[in-house]
Design a protein around this motif. Structure first.
Motif, PDB file in Angstrom:
ATOM      1  N   GLY A  83     -12.782  32.772 -13.417  1.00 16.85           N
ATOM      2  CA  GLY A  83     -13.123  33.314 -14.727  1.00 16.85           C
ATOM      3  C   GLY A  83     -13.973  34.576 -14.617  1.00 16.85           C
ATOM      4  N   LEU A  84     -14.864  34.609 -13.638  1.00 16.34           N
ATOM      5  CA  LEU A  84     -15.681  35.800 -13.421  1.00 16.34           C
ATOM      6  C   LEU A  84     -14.809  36.995 -13.040  1.00 16.34           C
ATOM      7  CD1 LEU A  84     -18.677  34.393 -11.341  1.00 16.34           C
ATOM      8  CD2 LEU A  84     -18.744  35.229 -13.702  1.00 16.34           C
ATOM      9  N   LEU A  85     -13.906  36.787 -12.083  1.00 12.32           N
ATOM     10  CA  LEU A  85     -13.071  37.908 -11.636  1.00 12.32           C
ATOM     11  C   LEU A  85     -12.162  38.374 -12.777  1.00 12.32           C
ATOM     12  CD1 LEU A  85     -12.234  36.894  -7.959  1.00 12.32           C
ATOM     13  CD2 LEU A  85     -14.003  38.423  -8.828  1.00 12.32           C
ATOM     14  N   ALA A  86     -11.702  37.416 -13.589  1.00 14.59           N
ATOM     15  CA  ALA A  86     -10.893  37.806 -14.748  1.00 14.59           C
ATOM     16  C   ALA A  86     -11.746  38.612 -15.728  1.00 14.59           C
ATOM     17  CB  ALA A  86     -10.307  36.571 -15.420  1.00 14.59           C
ATOM     18  N   GLY A  87     -13.032  38.239 -15.857  1.00 17.42           N
ATOM     19  CA  GLY A  87     -13.927  38.956 -16.751  1.00 17.42           C
ATOM     20  C   GLY A  87     -14.179  40.389 -16.284  1.00 17.42           C
TER      21      GLY A  87
ATOM     22  N   VAL B 132      -2.222  29.815   0.710  1.00 15.94           N
ATOM     23  CA  VAL B 132      -1.905  31.237   0.836  1.00 15.94           C
ATOM     24  C   VAL B 132      -2.924  31.890   1.740  1.00 15.94           C
ATOM     25  CG1 VAL B 132      -1.512  33.378  -0.441  1.00 15.94           C
ATOM     26  CG2 VAL B 132      -1.205  31.185  -1.592  1.00 15.94           C
ATOM     27  N   ILE B 133      -2.468  32.783   2.614  1.00 16.27           N
ATOM     28  CA  ILE B 133      -3.415  33.674   3.308  1.00 16.27           C
ATOM     29  C   ILE B 133      -3.084  35.096   2.891  1.00 16.27           C
ATOM     30  CG2 ILE B 133      -2.069  33.951   5.470  1.00 16.27           C
ATOM     31  CD1 ILE B 133      -4.897  33.804   6.903  1.00 16.27           C
ATOM     32  N   PHE B 134      -4.140  35.903   2.677  1.00 16.59           N
ATOM     33  CA  PHE B 134      -3.932  37.238   2.122  1.00 16.59           C
ATOM     34  C   PHE B 134      -5.145  38.095   2.451  1.00 16.59           C
ATOM     35  CE2 PHE B 134      -3.095  40.274  -1.452  1.00 16.59           C
ATOM     36  CZ  PHE B 134      -1.777  40.528  -1.166  1.00 16.59           C
ATOM     37  N   ARG B 135      -5.020  39.387   2.149  1.00 16.73           N
ATOM     38  CA  ARG B 135      -6.158  40.294   2.261  1.00 16.73           C
ATOM     39  C   ARG B 135      -7.300  39.812   1.379  1.00 16.73           C
ATOM     40  NH1 ARG B 135      -2.860  44.410   0.029  1.00 16.73           N
ATOM     41  NH2 ARG B 135      -4.409  44.335  -1.609  1.00 16.73           N
ATOM     42  N   ALA B 136      -8.518  39.854   1.892  1.00 19.11           N
ATOM     43  CA  ALA B 136      -9.670  39.433   1.083  1.00 19.11           C
ATOM     44  C   ALA B 136      -9.815  40.291  -0.164  1.00 19.11           C
ATOM     45  CB  ALA B 136     -10.952  39.489   1.919  1.00 19.11           C
ATOM     46  N   ASP B 137      -9.449  41.560  -0.096  1.00 15.08           N
ATOM     47  CA  ASP B 137      -9.641  42.412  -1.274  1.00 15.08           C
ATOM     48  C   ASP B 137      -8.615  42.112  -2.368  1.00 15.08           C
ATOM     49  OD1 ASP B 137      -7.340  43.672  -0.435  1.00 15.08           O
ATOM     50  OD2 ASP B 137      -8.285  45.598   0.005  1.00 15.08           O
ATOM     51  N   GLY B 138      -7.678  41.217  -2.083  1.00 15.26           N
ATOM     52  CA  GLY B 138      -6.732  40.786  -3.102  1.00 15.26           C
ATOM     53  C   GLY B 138      -7.158  39.521  -3.827  1.00 15.26           C
ATOM     54  N   LEU B 139      -8.435  39.120  -3.647  1.00 12.37           N
ATOM     55  CA  LEU B 139      -8.911  37.842  -4.198  1.00 12.37           C
ATOM     56  C   LEU B 139      -8.634  37.684  -5.696  1.00 12.37           C
ATOM     57  CD1 LEU B 139     -10.559  35.207  -3.793  1.00 12.37           C
ATOM     58  CD2 LEU B 139     -12.614  36.539  -4.331  1.00 12.37           C
ATOM     59  N   ALA B 140      -8.907  38.728  -6.472  1.00  9.49           N
ATOM     60  CA  ALA B 140      -8.738  38.599  -7.931  1.00  9.49           C
ATOM     61  C   ALA B 140      -7.272  38.344  -8.278  1.00  9.49           C
ATOM     62  CB  ALA B 140      -9.261  39.851  -8.639  1.00  9.49           C
ATOM     63  N   GLY B 141      -6.360  39.077  -7.640  1.00  5.58           N
ATOM     64  CA  GLY B 141      -4.930  38.883  -7.898  1.00  5.58           C
ATOM     65  C   GLY B 141      -4.455  37.505  -7.475  1.00  5.58           C
ATOM     66  N   LEU B 142      -5.006  37.008  -6.366  1.00 11.45           N
ATOM     67  CA  LEU B 142      -4.647  35.659  -5.915  1.00 11.45           C
ATOM     68  C   LEU B 142      -5.089  34.613  -6.936  1.00 11.45           C
ATOM     69  CD1 LEU B 142      -5.634  35.762  -2.140  1.00 11.45           C
ATOM     70  CD2 LEU B 142      -3.324  35.679  -3.090  1.00 11.45           C
ATOM     71  N   LEU B 143      -6.334  34.713  -7.375  1.00  8.07           N
ATOM     72  CA  LEU B 143      -6.828  33.705  -8.322  1.00  8.07           C
ATOM     73  C   LEU B 143      -6.061  33.793  -9.636  1.00  8.07           C
ATOM     74  CD1 LEU B 143     -10.661  33.728  -7.608  1.00  8.07           C
ATOM     75  CD2 LEU B 143      -8.887  32.210  -6.715  1.00  8.07           C
ATOM     76  N   ALA B 144      -5.701  35.009 -10.046  1.00  8.74           N
ATOM     77  CA  ALA B 144      -4.878  35.150 -11.251  1.00  8.74           C
ATOM     78  C   ALA B 144      -3.508  34.510 -11.014  1.00  8.74           C
ATOM     79  CB  ALA B 144      -4.744  36.621 -11.630  1.00  8.74           C
ATOM     80  N   GLY B 145      -2.978  34.648  -9.790  1.00  8.88           N
ATOM     81  CA  GLY B 145      -1.674  34.049  -9.482  1.00  8.88           C
ATOM     82  C   GLY B 145      -1.716  32.532  -9.530  1.00  8.88           C
TER      83      GLY B 145
ATOM     84  N   GLN C  23     -20.076  40.190   8.941  1.00 13.94           N
ATOM     85  CA  GLN C  23     -19.194  41.226   8.393  1.00 13.94           C
ATOM     86  C   GLN C  23     -18.468  40.691   7.157  1.00 13.94           C
ATOM     87  OE1 GLN C  23     -16.541  42.483  11.534  1.00 13.94           O
ATOM     88  NE2 GLN C  23     -18.104  43.754  12.520  1.00 13.94           N
ATOM     89  N   ALA C  24     -18.097  41.609   6.271  1.00  8.91           N
ATOM     90  CA  ALA C  24     -17.326  41.208   5.087  1.00  8.91           C
ATOM     91  C   ALA C  24     -16.004  40.583   5.522  1.00  8.91           C
ATOM     92  CB  ALA C  24     -17.065  42.421   4.198  1.00  8.91           C
ATOM     93  N   ALA C  25     -15.492  39.692   4.692  1.00 12.57           N
ATOM     94  CA  ALA C  25     -14.219  39.028   4.993  1.00 12.57           C
ATOM     95  C   ALA C  25     -13.079  40.033   4.944  1.00 12.57           C
ATOM     96  CB  ALA C  25     -13.973  37.904   3.992  1.00 12.57           C
ATOM     97  N   HIS C  26     -12.110  39.880   5.849  1.00 13.04           N
ATOM     98  CA  HIS C  26     -10.905  40.709   5.778  1.00 13.04           C
ATOM     99  C   HIS C  26      -9.709  39.895   5.283  1.00 13.04           C
ATOM    100  CE1 HIS C  26     -10.533  38.652   9.489  1.00 13.04           C
ATOM    101  NE2 HIS C  26      -9.571  39.379  10.003  1.00 13.04           N
ATOM    102  N   ARG C  27      -9.822  38.594   5.356  1.00 10.88           N
ATOM    103  CA  ARG C  27      -8.756  37.710   4.876  1.00 10.88           C
ATOM    104  C   ARG C  27      -9.378  36.613   4.031  1.00 10.88           C
ATOM    105  NH1 ARG C  27      -6.339  41.272   6.543  1.00 10.88           N
ATOM    106  NH2 ARG C  27      -4.909  41.412   8.326  1.00 10.88           N
ATOM    107  N   VAL C  28      -8.533  36.010   3.212  1.00 10.35           N
ATOM    108  CA  VAL C  28      -8.967  34.832   2.471  1.00 10.35           C
ATOM    109  C   VAL C  28      -7.828  33.824   2.471  1.00 10.35           C
ATOM    110  CG1 VAL C  28      -8.289  35.756   0.222  1.00 10.35           C
ATOM    111  CG2 VAL C  28     -10.087  34.052   0.347  1.00 10.35           C
ATOM    112  N   LEU C  29      -8.190  32.579   2.687  1.00 13.63           N
ATOM    113  CA  LEU C  29      -7.221  31.488   2.711  1.00 13.63           C
ATOM    114  C   LEU C  29      -7.540  30.638   1.482  1.00 13.63           C
ATOM    115  CD1 LEU C  29      -5.023  30.348   4.712  1.00 13.63           C
ATOM    116  CD2 LEU C  29      -6.865  29.119   5.837  1.00 13.63           C
ATOM    117  N   ILE C  30      -6.557  30.395   0.647  1.00 15.40           N
ATOM    118  CA  ILE C  30      -6.798  29.635  -0.588  1.00 15.40           C
ATOM    119  C   ILE C  30      -5.745  28.541  -0.719  1.00 15.40           C
ATOM    120  CG2 ILE C  30      -7.149  29.733  -3.085  1.00 15.40           C
ATOM    121  CD1 ILE C  30      -7.740  32.627  -2.920  1.00 15.40           C
ATOM    122  N   ARG C  31      -6.231  27.353  -1.037  1.00 18.99           N
ATOM    123  CA  ARG C  31      -5.320  26.253  -1.333  1.00 18.99           C
ATOM    124  C   ARG C  31      -5.556  25.791  -2.769  1.00 18.99           C
ATOM    125  NH1 ARG C  31      -6.682  21.748   2.269  1.00 18.99           N
ATOM    126  NH2 ARG C  31      -8.405  21.559   0.798  1.00 18.99           N
ATOM    127  N   GLY C  32      -4.465  25.520  -3.485  1.00 24.11           N
ATOM    128  CA  GLY C  32      -4.568  24.975  -4.837  1.00 24.11           C
ATOM    129  C   GLY C  32      -3.587  23.837  -5.003  1.00 24.11           C
TER     130      GLY C  32
END
Lengths: 275, 275
Positions: A196-200, B187-200, B219-228
């Motif tokens: 919700g934050l990122l959507a905001g 899903v594994i993806f670029r960390a900077d795509g986090l907002a698009g992933l959560l929207a997906g 160091q900042a994350a370069h990847r993010v792994l998300i399970r839903g």
């Protein structure tokens, strides 16, 4: 003759308050003793996210008793702070805090705006705010969804604990209205509210910096601190998580102590936070 | 008389391929030597996110040469894997891999489906897939946005490097179509795509588990792994980040080595990942 204004039967005694020290006593806040959100670590973390070297204007949105904004004003001598809050009791607490001698060093740089986030532009301007003028906005929105909050909390009208059904959108819309282009919005919230934050933040903000805050190393985050820049198209980054307590212990880790007691910047203890 | 099918002038030699060992040789993948995404750490991490004790059916969506799906099949003996991929060359690589003796132990539990993600339901059913049937879907979508990818990569038609303009939405829509209720999408993806992933993931999935993957501690994350989980309403959690390399070094940290070499589950090296 009776003077209506002095009628003791019409006087409602103010609810009990407490005076709480933050940043090792550099800030004294006045907070309702019960029935409202009481500021603590989250609030100080949010304030620490603003560098002591920052300048310009900052709005503490939905400021409550003003603890975050007061902590910013105490640390960043070049910043003018506006506390935006709708509830008269909390505004009065903030005003009482500003009158305390302990806060004299920065009280002149803090002002109050009694305003609901949903107020239209005319009311915002009348409250002394300006469109696209602020350099920074910070906010710590209510943490609990109405559908998960307990009935007792609801009946206590604990507004700062209860996110209205309209959700975070009015907060982000207000922040986008108030911030200058490339101005920074910093939010602290429940970690499980990340989507919700990122959507905001959405398309209105870019260069998002996401900092998960963990109770202890190895535990899932319970809070997330996010900063975005209005109108920026820069990429999002996820910083290494910030643990608060040592493993198995109750005391704060040294970087947290430095922010809580010494007023250190978050960017001092976590350099990648630097914008 | 000429036989058209044998006309050597019409035969296009297949592009050169390499045979690459994963999981200490338990999997041998066949991959185009150039011009396509080549699987590596991301792929093995994605596979390790599926526990070796898992059972049922799993779809590797946009599987490429099939490395993630093959690694899952090699580790989880109770899982039937379908590799969904549209590009004939990559399907051929996957088929060649399945024919290799090194993969004989699990090849019988892997099948191929030549299919574009945008294909309609009729084509999906014809390819042997079924609606709301799969227990798990894994995916590693193309990493670069069309507007940021280099011209040379575009001209090489490196599809697996280029996220089409339609973005991630077709991937999530396909996964939601294929998964049974409460089935898991990872899903594994670029960390900077986090907002698009959560929207997906959006409202279609819940109980999201977000794991930032960092090149090194601090160091900042370069990847993010998300399970839903499809249809779940459970809360999102952000796990402590997973660093890959030691500070200042190039070698992998022991937990990463265990997944890369020994085929350990992600949940073995990072218990909060356990679903």
């Amino acid at each position: 003759l009776w003077d209506d204004d002095d009628d003791p039967a019409e006087e409602v005694p103010p609810p009990p308050v407490t005076v709480d020290a933050f940043l090792d006593g550099r800030v004294e806040a006045v907070q309702p003793a019960a029935g409202h959100h009481r500021s603590g670590l989250d609030t100080v973390l949010l304030a620490a996210a603003v560098g002591a070297g920052a300048s310009g204007t900052l709005i503490d949105l939905g400021a409550g008793a003003g603890v975050a904004g007061l902590c910013v004003a105490a640390r960043a001598r070049g910043i003018e702070v506006t506390l935006v809050e709708r509830e008269p009791l909390l505004l009065r607490c903030a005003a009482d805090a500003l009158a305390r001698p302990a806060n004299a060093a920065f009280a002149g740089r803090v002002r109050l705006a009694g305003l609901d986030l949903a107020a239209g532009e005319r009311e915002r301007l009348a409250a002394g705010l300006a469109r696209e003028a602020a350099d920074q906005v910070i906010m710590n929105p209510p943490f609990h969804r109405p559908d998960t909050v307990s009935v007792s909390a609801m009946s206590a009208r604990a507004d700062a604990h209860v996110l209205p059904e309209s959700g975070l959108e009015p907060w982000f819309r207000f922040a986008a209205w108030a911030l200058r282009p490339n101005g920074a919005l910093t939010v602290i919230f429940r970690a499980d509210g990340l989507a919700g934050l990122l959507a905001g933040f959405g398309d209105r903000f870019g260069t998002l910096t996401v900092l998960p805050v963990h109770p202890r190393p190895g535990q899932a985050a319970h809070r997330v601190l996010i900063r975005g820049r209005k109108g920026s198209r820069g990429p999002l980054s996820i910083l290494p998580g910030l643990p608060l307590h040592e493993e198995g212990g109750r005391s704060f880790l040294p970087p947290i102590e430095r922010m809580l007691r010494d007023g250190a910047d978050l960017a001092e203890v976590l350099p990648p936070w630097r914008s």
